[in-house]
Every structure is written in C-alpha cells, then in structure tokens.
Design a protein around this motif. Structure first.
Motif, PDB file in Angstrom:
ATOM      1  N   LEU A  72       0.827  -1.207   0.000  1.00 20.60           N
ATOM      2  CA  LEU A  72       0.000   0.000   0.000  1.00 20.60           C
ATOM      3  C   LEU A  72       0.861   1.257   0.000  1.00 20.60           C
ATOM      4  O   LEU A  72       0.593   2.214  -0.716  1.00 20.60           O
ATOM      5  N   VAL A  73       1.917   1.211   0.813  1.00 19.80           N
ATOM      6  CA  VAL A  73       2.784   2.378   0.928  1.00 19.80           C
ATOM      7  C   VAL A  73       3.532   2.621  -0.381  1.00 19.80           C
ATOM      8  O   VAL A  73       3.719   3.767  -0.809  1.00 19.80           O
ATOM      9  N   ALA A  74       3.931   1.548  -1.043  1.00 20.33           N
ATOM     10  CA  ALA A  74       4.738   1.679  -2.261  1.00 20.33           C
ATOM     11  C   ALA A  74       4.018   2.487  -3.340  1.00 20.33           C
ATOM     12  O   ALA A  74       4.657   3.175  -4.132  1.00 20.33           O
ATOM     13  N   SER A  75       2.714   2.404  -3.351  1.00 17.86           N
ATOM     14  CA  SER A  75       1.986   3.139  -4.395  1.00 17.86           C
ATOM     15  C   SER A  75       1.252   4.345  -3.816  1.00 17.86           C
ATOM     16  O   SER A  75       0.434   4.954  -4.487  1.00 17.86           O
ATOM     17  N   CYS A  76       1.555   4.689  -2.570  1.00 17.12           N
ATOM     18  CA  CYS A  76       0.787   5.746  -1.899  1.00 17.12           C
ATOM     19  C   CYS A  76       1.155   7.135  -2.413  1.00 17.12           C
ATOM     20  O   CYS A  76       2.327   7.470  -2.546  1.00 17.12           O
ATOM     21  N   THR A  77       0.133   7.917  -2.685  1.00 16.89           N
ATOM     22  CA  THR A  77       0.342   9.321  -3.068  1.00 16.89           C
ATOM     23  C   THR A  77      -0.567  10.219  -2.221  1.00 16.89           C
ATOM     24  O   THR A  77      -1.037  11.248  -2.686  1.00 16.89           O
ATOM     25  N   LYS A  78      -0.800   9.794  -0.981  1.00 18.45           N
ATOM     26  CA  LYS A  78      -1.757  10.539  -0.152  1.00 18.45           C
ATOM     27  C   LYS A  78      -1.224  11.872   0.351  1.00 18.45           C
ATOM     28  O   LYS A  78      -1.984  12.680   0.869  1.00 18.45           O
ATOM     29  N   CYS A  79       0.087  12.069   0.270  1.00 21.71           N
ATOM     30  CA  CYS A  79       0.601  13.392   0.651  1.00 21.71           C
ATOM     31  C   CYS A  79       1.750  13.782  -0.254  1.00 21.71           C
ATOM     32  O   CYS A  79       2.270  12.979  -1.014  1.00 21.71           O
ATOM     33  N   ARG A  80       2.187  15.039  -0.132  1.00 16.54           N
ATOM     34  CA  ARG A  80       3.186  15.574  -1.053  1.00 16.54           C
ATOM     35  C   ARG A  80       4.550  14.920  -0.906  1.00 16.54           C
ATOM     36  O   ARG A  80       5.397  15.074  -1.776  1.00 16.54           O
ATOM     37  N   LEU A  81       4.775  14.182   0.196  1.00 17.59           N
ATOM     38  CA  LEU A  81       6.089  13.557   0.365  1.00 17.59           C
ATOM     39  C   LEU A  81       6.347  12.477  -0.687  1.00 17.59           C
ATOM     40  O   LEU A  81       7.485  12.056  -0.893  1.00 17.59           O
ATOM     41  N   CYS A  82       5.307  12.049  -1.374  1.00 17.80           N
ATOM     42  CA  CYS A  82       5.522  11.050  -2.440  1.00 17.80           C
ATOM     43  C   CYS A  82       6.342  11.649  -3.580  1.00 17.80           C
ATOM     44  O   CYS A  82       7.009  10.923  -4.321  1.00 17.80           O
ATOM     45  N   GLU A  83       6.315  12.981  -3.695  1.00 20.13           N
ATOM     46  CA  GLU A  83       6.908  13.602  -4.883  1.00 20.13           C
ATOM     47  C   GLU A  83       8.424  13.485  -4.927  1.00 20.13           C
ATOM     48  O   GLU A  83       9.003  13.293  -5.980  1.00 20.13           O
ATOM     49  N   GLY A  84       9.068  13.592  -3.768  1.00 16.10           N
ATOM     50  CA  GLY A  84      10.527  13.601  -3.768  1.00 16.10           C
ATOM     51  C   GLY A  84      11.168  12.273  -3.396  1.00 16.10           C
ATOM     52  O   GLY A  84      12.382  12.172  -3.352  1.00 16.10           O
ATOM     53  N   ARG A  85      10.366  11.270  -3.128  1.00 16.78           N
ATOM     54  CA  ARG A  85      10.968  10.033  -2.605  1.00 16.78           C
ATOM     55  C   ARG A  85      11.646   9.224  -3.707  1.00 16.78           C
ATOM     56  O   ARG A  85      11.237   9.263  -4.857  1.00 16.78           O
ATOM     57  N   ARG A  86      12.687   8.493  -3.295  1.00 15.78           N
ATOM     58  CA  ARG A  86      13.251   7.488  -4.192  1.00 15.78           C
ATOM     59  C   ARG A  86      12.663   6.124  -3.845  1.00 15.78           C
ATOM     60  O   ARG A  86      12.308   5.351  -4.726  1.00 15.78           O
ATOM     61  N   VAL A 145       6.201   8.856   9.264  1.00 16.31           N
ATOM     62  CA  VAL A 145       5.945   8.992   7.821  1.00 16.31           C
ATOM     63  C   VAL A 145       6.859   8.057   7.053  1.00 16.31           C
ATOM     64  O   VAL A 145       7.999   7.806   7.452  1.00 16.31           O
ATOM     65  N   LYS A 146       6.347   7.533   5.967  1.00 15.01           N
ATOM     66  CA  LYS A 146       7.028   6.457   5.235  1.00 15.01           C
ATOM     67  C   LYS A 146       7.816   6.964   4.039  1.00 15.01           C
ATOM     68  O   LYS A 146       8.428   6.171   3.322  1.00 15.01           O
ATOM     69  N   CYS A 147       7.768   8.271   3.774  1.00 13.13           N
ATOM     70  CA  CYS A 147       8.552   8.864   2.683  1.00 13.13           C
ATOM     71  C   CYS A 147       9.397   9.993   3.258  1.00 13.13           C
ATOM     72  O   CYS A 147       8.975  10.677   4.200  1.00 13.13           O
ATOM     73  N   ARG A 148      10.570  10.201   2.660  1.00  9.79           N
ATOM     74  CA  ARG A 148      11.513  11.182   3.218  1.00  9.79           C
ATOM     75  C   ARG A 148      11.049  12.624   2.995  1.00  9.79           C
ATOM     76  O   ARG A 148      10.817  13.038   1.856  1.00  9.79           O
ATOM     77  N   ALA A 161      -0.891  13.227   9.280  1.00  8.23           N
ATOM     78  CA  ALA A 161      -2.287  12.762   9.311  1.00  8.23           C
ATOM     79  C   ALA A 161      -2.562  11.787   8.173  1.00  8.23           C
ATOM     80  O   ALA A 161      -3.284  10.802   8.347  1.00  8.23           O
ATOM     81  N   ALA A 162      -1.971  12.052   7.016  1.00  6.01           N
ATOM     82  CA  ALA A 162      -2.197  11.162   5.866  1.00  6.01           C
ATOM     83  C   ALA A 162      -1.530   9.808   6.081  1.00  6.01           C
ATOM     84  O   ALA A 162      -2.045   8.769   5.660  1.00  6.01           O
ATOM     85  N   CYS A 163      -0.392   9.807   6.728  1.00  9.59           N
ATOM     86  CA  CYS A 163       0.425   8.586   6.789  1.00  9.59           C
ATOM     87  C   CYS A 163       0.134   7.721   8.019  1.00  9.59           C
ATOM     88  O   CYS A 163       0.396   6.526   8.007  1.00  9.59           O
ATOM     89  N   VAL A 164      -0.372   8.315   9.063  1.00 12.83           N
ATOM     90  CA  VAL A 164      -0.393   7.623  10.343  1.00 12.83           C
ATOM     91  C   VAL A 164      -1.279   6.370  10.378  1.00 12.83           C
ATOM     92  O   VAL A 164      -1.011   5.452  11.165  1.00 12.83           O
ATOM     93  N   PRO A 165      -2.291   6.240   9.532  1.00 16.27           N
ATOM     94  CA  PRO A 165      -3.031   4.967   9.549  1.00 16.27           C
ATOM     95  C   PRO A 165      -2.143   3.753   9.276  1.00 16.27           C
ATOM     96  O   PRO A 165      -2.394   2.670   9.828  1.00 16.27           O
ATOM     97  N   TYR A 166      -1.108   3.930   8.485  1.00 16.15           N
ATOM     98  CA  TYR A 166      -0.201   2.796   8.236  1.00 16.15           C
ATOM     99  C   TYR A 166       0.501   2.386   9.535  1.00 16.15           C
ATOM    100  O   TYR A 166       0.611   1.214   9.854  1.00 16.15           O
ATOM    101  N   LEU A 167       0.971   3.391  10.264  1.00 13.91           N
ATOM    102  CA  LEU A 167       1.667   3.104  11.521  1.00 13.91           C
ATOM    103  C   LEU A 167       0.718   2.433  12.525  1.00 13.91           C
ATOM    104  O   LEU A 167       1.077   1.438  13.165  1.00 13.91           O
TER     105      LEU A 167
HETATM  106 FE1  SF4 Z   1       1.774   8.122   1.491  1.00 20.70          FE
HETATM  107 FE2  SF4 Z   1       2.919   8.353   3.868  1.00 20.70          FE
HETATM  108 FE3  SF4 Z   1       4.399   8.577   1.678  1.00 20.70          FE
HETATM  109 FE4  SF4 Z   1       2.671  10.501   2.331  1.00 20.70          FE
HETATM  110  S1  SF4 Z   1       4.494   9.885   3.504  1.00 20.70           S
HETATM  111  S2  SF4 Z   1       2.942   9.589   0.295  1.00 20.70           S
HETATM  112  S3  SF4 Z   1       0.991   9.322   3.225  1.00 20.70           S
HETATM  113  S4  SF4 Z   1       3.312   6.743   2.373  1.00 20.70           S
END
Ligand code: SF4
Ligand code: URA
Length: 243
Positions: A72-86, A145-148, A161-167
C-alpha cells in the motif's frame, strides 16, 4: 466504471487491507443528507459514488502472513512527500516483535535503500538495541511517515495525518508489549499531544493500552551526547517492561 466509483472502490479496498473501521458512504447529491459523518469516506467528492449506506466490515484474523502495508505504501500518493521520494520506507522487523520502535521519517540513506534506520542514526539505534540485548531483527522498526521529507525537514501535520493509519495498523498487527517512541514527532503523534519531549519523558504512557516509553531520537543523540545517559535509562525501562 466511472472515476468516482473507481475512487470509492479503491478507498474501500484500502480500508479493508488496513483493517479500518466500517465505512458509510454519503448520500448522493439531492438526496436527504444523513447526520454529518466524520469518516474521510464521507468526503469522496463525486456524484458517482456508490449508493449511500454501503458499509464495509473488515475481516478479522491475522494479516501478518500477508502484510499489506509495504504494498500500500509503495503506491501511496496521499501526501506531497511522495513527490521527492526514491523509495518508500514502510518499516521492517519481526511480526511477533515484543518491541516496536517508532522514529520520525526516512533520512537520506533510508530513502536510498527503502529500509528504516540504516544511516548514522540507525547505526546508533542498532547499538542501543544491542546494549539491551535486543538484536535489530527481533524488534519492529518503523517511522511516522514512510517517505523522506525534503532536506530532512520535520514532517508537516497534514503529512503525518495522511500517513499515520499505516503506523497504527502496523502496531495493531504486531501487538508489541512495549512501544518506544524516539523523538518528539513519534511521541506527539502516538500520544496525540503537542507536549514537548521533555514533558513526555519519564512518564509511562499507553497507546491503545500498550505501554509506551518516550525517549530522545538517535539523530539528536549524535548532536548532543549528553542525552545518551537519559536515553539509556529510558531504554532500560522499556526493556524491563518487555520481560
Ligand atoms: Fe503516502 Fe505516507 Fe508517503 Fe505521504 S508519507 S505519500 S501518506 S506513504
Ligand atoms: N531517522 C528516523 O526518524 N527514521 C529513520 O528511519 C532514520 C532516521
């Protein structure tokens, strides 16, 4: 299938995988409105959402043999942190771990490798765990949070708030005996408070009934070695609660 329905279906599937609460979708526009719903599903912004009243009860049972979070996390785009992650960094460790360690978010090395706490702070964490005779492999290590965050800035409130359900789901699956919250972000998120790390240390807290110990973040220890002794004390308390 229309976009609205696809979105709703995706949301419901995600809820199912996360083991979330039942979902009740809102009325269609024009229909009488139900009492204000607080669940995020009620904000699905489409006239093509499925009819109201659909509820979904997640199945019980042990999901760990088929841990849904990394996928789920690998394809997650629920917040802007997805934009810069490797790489996403969902967390790792034993499914039956008695200790869950929670940090803030991936740093540079974590982002490059997809693994939590493997940079300099991670090396220190590994040493701390070794000192209380808990090899890394026997604990579950993850982050709020799961993305840098860019330049390792603090994760922002909406990102958390977007990421914490995973935790929360990870903790529900692992069911540890103790949680170690490292640093202010982890402590404040898990305890739903704005109190400072200093105010939260030295107290026994609980997260959903599980004892929770707050201590300094290992990256802070690298900057301020005076905090090593108090961290050591905190971690020993956590160790005692596990036994
Ligand atoms: Fe999704 Fe969490 Fe990454 Fe944001 S930080 S894109 S909520 S996995
Ligand atoms: N700092 C964190 O909070 N988490 C990591 O995984 C690495 C550094």
């Amino acid at each position: 299938m229309t976009d609205g329905r696809a979105l709703a279906r995706e949301f419901l599937e995600q809820q199912r995988l996360l083991g979330g609460d039942s979902v009740i979708l809102p009325e269609l526009p024009g229909a009488p409105q139900p009492p204000a719903a607080t669940h995020p599903a009620s904000r699905i912004p489409s006239p093509d959402s499925p009819p109201p009243g659909i509820s979904y009860d997640p199945p019980g049972g042990d999901l760990f043999s088929n841990d849904p979070i990394p996928q789920l996390v690998a394809s997650c785009t629920k917040c802007r942190l997805c934009e810069g992650r490797r790489h996403t960094v969902p967390g790792e460790g034993a499914g039956d771990a008695r200790l869950v360690v929670v940090g803030e978010g991936p740093g540079r090395v974590e982002d490059e490798t997809g693994r939590p706490f493997v940079g300099p702070a991670g090396e220190l964490l590994t040493k701390i765990l070794g000192a209380i005779e808990l090899p890394r492999e026997r604990v579950f290590i993850c982050n709020v949070v799961k993305c840098r965050p860019p330049e390792n800035r603090l994760p922002q409130f909406d990102e958390i708030a977007a990421c914490v359900p995973y935790l929360f789901r990870q903790i529900d699956i692992v069911k540890p005996k103790v949680i170690l919250a490292m640093g202010g972000t982890a402590a404040q998120t898990l305890l739903n408070t704005k109190q400072s790390l200093g105010a939260l240390r030295n107290l026994m807290h609980r997260f959903r009934g599980i004892p929770l110990i707050v201590t300094y973040h290992p990256a802070a220890l690298l900057r301020n070695p005076n905090w090593k002794k108090p961290t050591w004390d905190d971690v020993r308390i956590a160790r005692r609660l596990i036994d």
